[in-house]
Design a protein around this motif. Sequence first.
Motif, PDB file in Angstrom:
ATOM      1  N   LEU A   1      -1.047  -6.737  -2.795  1.00 35.51           N
ATOM      2  CA  LEU A   1      -0.888  -6.503  -4.230  1.00 35.51           C
ATOM      3  C   LEU A   1      -0.537  -7.801  -4.961  1.00 35.51           C
ATOM      4  CD1 LEU A   1      -0.974  -4.594  -6.594  1.00 35.51           C
ATOM      5  CD2 LEU A   1       1.355  -3.870  -6.023  1.00 35.51           C
ATOM      6  N   THR A   2       0.271  -8.632  -4.365  1.00 37.92           N
ATOM      7  CA  THR A   2       0.586  -9.931  -4.968  1.00 37.92           C
ATOM      8  C   THR A   2      -0.681 -10.766  -5.121  1.00 37.92           C
ATOM      9  OG1 THR A   2       2.836  -9.904  -4.099  1.00 37.92           O
ATOM     10  CG2 THR A   2       1.926 -12.063  -4.668  1.00 37.92           C
ATOM     11  N   ALA A   3      -1.537 -10.749  -4.113  1.00 35.05           N
ATOM     12  CA  ALA A   3      -2.810 -11.494  -4.197  1.00 35.05           C
ATOM     13  C   ALA A   3      -3.676 -10.959  -5.333  1.00 35.05           C
ATOM     14  CB  ALA A   3      -3.547 -11.422  -2.865  1.00 35.05           C
ATOM     15  N   LEU A   4      -3.706  -9.648  -5.510  1.00 35.05           N
ATOM     16  CA  LEU A   4      -4.464  -9.079  -6.634  1.00 35.05           C
ATOM     17  C   LEU A   4      -3.894  -9.570  -7.959  1.00 35.05           C
ATOM     18  CD1 LEU A   4      -5.009  -5.319  -5.675  1.00 35.05           C
ATOM     19  CD2 LEU A   4      -6.647  -7.186  -5.506  1.00 35.05           C
ATOM     20  N   ARG A   5      -2.575  -9.464  -8.100  1.00 38.38           N
ATOM     21  CA  ARG A   5      -1.923  -9.826  -9.357  1.00 38.38           C
ATOM     22  C   ARG A   5      -2.086 -11.308  -9.684  1.00 38.38           C
ATOM     23  NH1 ARG A   5      -2.307  -5.052 -10.096  1.00 38.38           N
ATOM     24  NH2 ARG A   5      -0.578  -3.578 -10.262  1.00 38.38           N
ATOM     25  N   GLN A   6      -2.216 -12.150  -8.663  1.00 35.49           N
ATOM     26  CA  GLN A   6      -2.345 -13.590  -8.868  1.00 35.49           C
ATOM     27  C   GLN A   6      -3.792 -14.073  -8.786  1.00 35.49           C
ATOM     28  OE1 GLN A   6       0.314 -15.265  -5.935  1.00 35.49           O
ATOM     29  NE2 GLN A   6       2.138 -14.632  -7.056  1.00 35.49           N
ATOM     30  N   SER A   7      -4.742 -13.162  -8.778  1.00 29.04           N
ATOM     31  CA  SER A   7      -6.149 -13.525  -8.577  1.00 29.04           C
ATOM     32  C   SER A   7      -6.741 -14.372  -9.694  1.00 29.04           C
ATOM     33  CB  SER A   7      -6.994 -12.263  -8.407  1.00 29.04           C
ATOM     34  OG  SER A   7      -7.078 -11.573  -9.657  1.00 29.04           O
ATOM     35  N   GLY A   8      -6.212 -14.265 -10.889  1.00 29.59           N
ATOM     36  CA  GLY A   8      -6.795 -14.991 -12.010  1.00 29.59           C
ATOM     37  C   GLY A   8      -7.996 -14.282 -12.617  1.00 29.59           C
ATOM     38  N   ILE A   9      -8.346 -13.146 -12.083  1.00 24.37           N
ATOM     39  CA  ILE A   9      -9.460 -12.331 -12.595  1.00 24.37           C
ATOM     40  C   ILE A   9      -8.826 -11.147 -13.319  1.00 24.37           C
ATOM     41  CG2 ILE A   9     -11.526 -11.005 -12.014  1.00 24.37           C
ATOM     42  CD1 ILE A   9     -11.525 -12.647  -9.328  1.00 24.37           C
ATOM     43  N   PRO A  10      -8.919 -11.099 -14.659  1.00 22.08           N
ATOM     44  CA  PRO A  10      -8.184 -10.074 -15.408  1.00 22.08           C
ATOM     45  C   PRO A  10      -8.368  -8.649 -14.907  1.00 22.08           C
ATOM     46  CG  PRO A  10      -9.080 -11.692 -16.902  1.00 22.08           C
ATOM     47  CD  PRO A  10      -9.631 -12.024 -15.531  1.00 22.08           C
ATOM     48  N   ARG A  11      -9.590  -8.233 -14.607  1.00 19.71           N
ATOM     49  CA  ARG A  11      -9.805  -6.850 -14.157  1.00 19.71           C
ATOM     50  C   ARG A  11      -9.153  -6.578 -12.811  1.00 19.71           C
ATOM     51  NH1 ARG A  11     -15.624  -4.398 -14.837  1.00 19.71           N
ATOM     52  NH2 ARG A  11     -14.405  -2.711 -13.966  1.00 19.71           N
ATOM     53  N   VAL A  12      -9.073  -7.599 -11.990  1.00 17.75           N
ATOM     54  CA  VAL A  12      -8.444  -7.457 -10.675  1.00 17.75           C
ATOM     55  C   VAL A  12      -6.922  -7.539 -10.811  1.00 17.75           C
ATOM     56  CG1 VAL A  12      -8.224  -8.481  -8.369  1.00 17.75           C
ATOM     57  CG2 VAL A  12     -10.471  -8.343  -9.467  1.00 17.75           C
ATOM     58  N   ALA A  13      -6.460  -8.510 -11.579  1.00 15.62           N
ATOM     59  CA  ALA A  13      -5.014  -8.720 -11.734  1.00 15.62           C
ATOM     60  C   ALA A  13      -4.327  -7.542 -12.411  1.00 15.62           C
ATOM     61  CB  ALA A  13      -4.760 -10.006 -12.517  1.00 15.62           C
ATOM     62  N   ASP A  14      -5.038  -6.827 -13.268  1.00 15.26           N
ATOM     63  CA  ASP A  14      -4.449  -5.732 -14.033  1.00 15.26           C
ATOM     64  C   ASP A  14      -4.718  -4.344 -13.464  1.00 15.26           C
ATOM     65  OD1 ASP A  14      -3.504  -7.621 -15.818  1.00 15.26           O
ATOM     66  OD2 ASP A  14      -5.200  -7.400 -17.179  1.00 15.26           O
ATOM     67  N   VAL A  15      -5.469  -4.263 -12.378  1.00 17.84           N
ATOM     68  CA  VAL A  15      -5.807  -2.953 -11.826  1.00 17.84           C
ATOM     69  C   VAL A  15      -4.540  -2.235 -11.359  1.00 17.84           C
ATOM     70  CG1 VAL A  15      -6.208  -3.679  -9.410  1.00 17.84           C
ATOM     71  CG2 VAL A  15      -7.522  -1.766 -10.371  1.00 17.84           C
ATOM     72  N   GLY A  16      -4.529  -0.928 -11.535  1.00 18.94           N
ATOM     73  CA  GLY A  16      -3.418  -0.145 -11.011  1.00 18.94           C
ATOM     74  C   GLY A  16      -3.490  -0.081  -9.502  1.00 18.94           C
ATOM     75  N   ALA A  17      -2.356   0.186  -8.877  1.00 17.63           N
ATOM     76  CA  ALA A  17      -2.307   0.308  -7.425  1.00 17.63           C
ATOM     77  C   ALA A  17      -1.456   1.520  -7.070  1.00 17.63           C
ATOM     78  CB  ALA A  17      -1.723  -0.953  -6.799  1.00 17.63           C
ATOM     79  N   LEU A  18      -2.092   2.481  -6.448  1.00 12.40           N
ATOM     80  CA  LEU A  18      -1.387   3.674  -5.992  1.00 12.40           C
ATOM     81  C   LEU A  18      -1.321   3.621  -4.475  1.00 12.40           C
ATOM     82  CD1 LEU A  18      -0.032   6.360  -6.578  1.00 12.40           C
ATOM     83  CD2 LEU A  18      -2.299   7.433  -6.494  1.00 12.40           C
ATOM     84  N   PHE A  19      -0.116   3.604  -3.937  1.00 14.70           N
ATOM     85  CA  PHE A  19       0.093   3.560  -2.496  1.00 14.70           C
ATOM     86  C   PHE A  19       0.403   4.962  -2.010  1.00 14.70           C
ATOM     87  CE2 PHE A  19       0.906  -0.637  -4.046  1.00 14.70           C
ATOM     88  CZ  PHE A  19       0.286  -1.445  -3.115  1.00 14.70           C
ATOM     89  N   ARG A  20      -0.415   5.432  -1.095  1.00 13.68           N
ATOM     90  CA  ARG A  20      -0.231   6.767  -0.529  1.00 13.68           C
ATOM     91  C   ARG A  20       0.096   6.606   0.949  1.00 13.68           C
ATOM     92  NH1 ARG A  20      -0.911  11.886  -2.218  1.00 13.68           N
ATOM     93  NH2 ARG A  20      -1.156  13.372  -0.542  1.00 13.68           N
ATOM     94  N   PRO A  21       1.392   6.681   1.290  1.00 13.62           N
ATOM     95  CA  PRO A  21       1.791   6.492   2.691  1.00 13.62           C
ATOM     96  C   PRO A  21       1.199   7.572   3.596  1.00 13.62           C
ATOM     97  CG  PRO A  21       3.700   6.401   1.236  1.00 13.62           C
ATOM     98  CD  PRO A  21       2.546   6.892   0.417  1.00 13.62           C
ATOM     99  N   HIS A  22       0.932   7.181   4.825  1.00 13.55           N
ATOM    100  CA  HIS A  22       0.537   8.171   5.827  1.00 13.55           C
ATOM    101  C   HIS A  22       1.733   9.110   6.025  1.00 13.55           C
ATOM    102  CE1 HIS A  22      -0.425   9.915   9.714  1.00 13.55           C
ATOM    103  NE2 HIS A  22      -1.670   9.494   9.545  1.00 13.55           N
TER     104      HIS A  22
END
Length: 139
Positions: free
Chosen positions: A44-65
């Motif tokens: 998630l940190t890599a996504l947020r720091q990607s520099g690509i607005p659509r990637v950096a701003d995407v929501g992230a839902l974590f569904r644990p096993h």
Amino acid sequence: MRPSRSREDFCRTVGLDPGRPYLLYTGSSVFIAPDEVPFAERWLTALRQSGIPRVADVGALFRPHPANSRQWYAFDSAAFPNAAVWPPVGADPNSPGFKEDFFDSVYYSAGVVGINTSAQIEASILGRPIFTVRSPEFA
């Protein structure tokens, strides 16, 4: 199956911005990923720091096993904007609505990410793009 509620209602329930797409991270079993949370945080940190607005701003839902959820107590979703863990850690997989929550989380996602879990197969049946990440810690 069909969704049990609207996308907006689902996103509000789980704590995501209903106006933005989200990626669903599907957790793996303990024998596949005994220490998955640090990996998920790096991803998630890599996504947020990607520099690509659509990637950096995407929501992230974590569904644990369901059988490997306790470790997700360590995940600090407040440290990441537009990120959430759902269902809450310790939720009973036999409780009413559990399957509907799973279906809705996959159905409304823009894509599904995971190490190695049958949820990825189920998501592909619904036509969602599936992504995995090769990491030496899960070889």
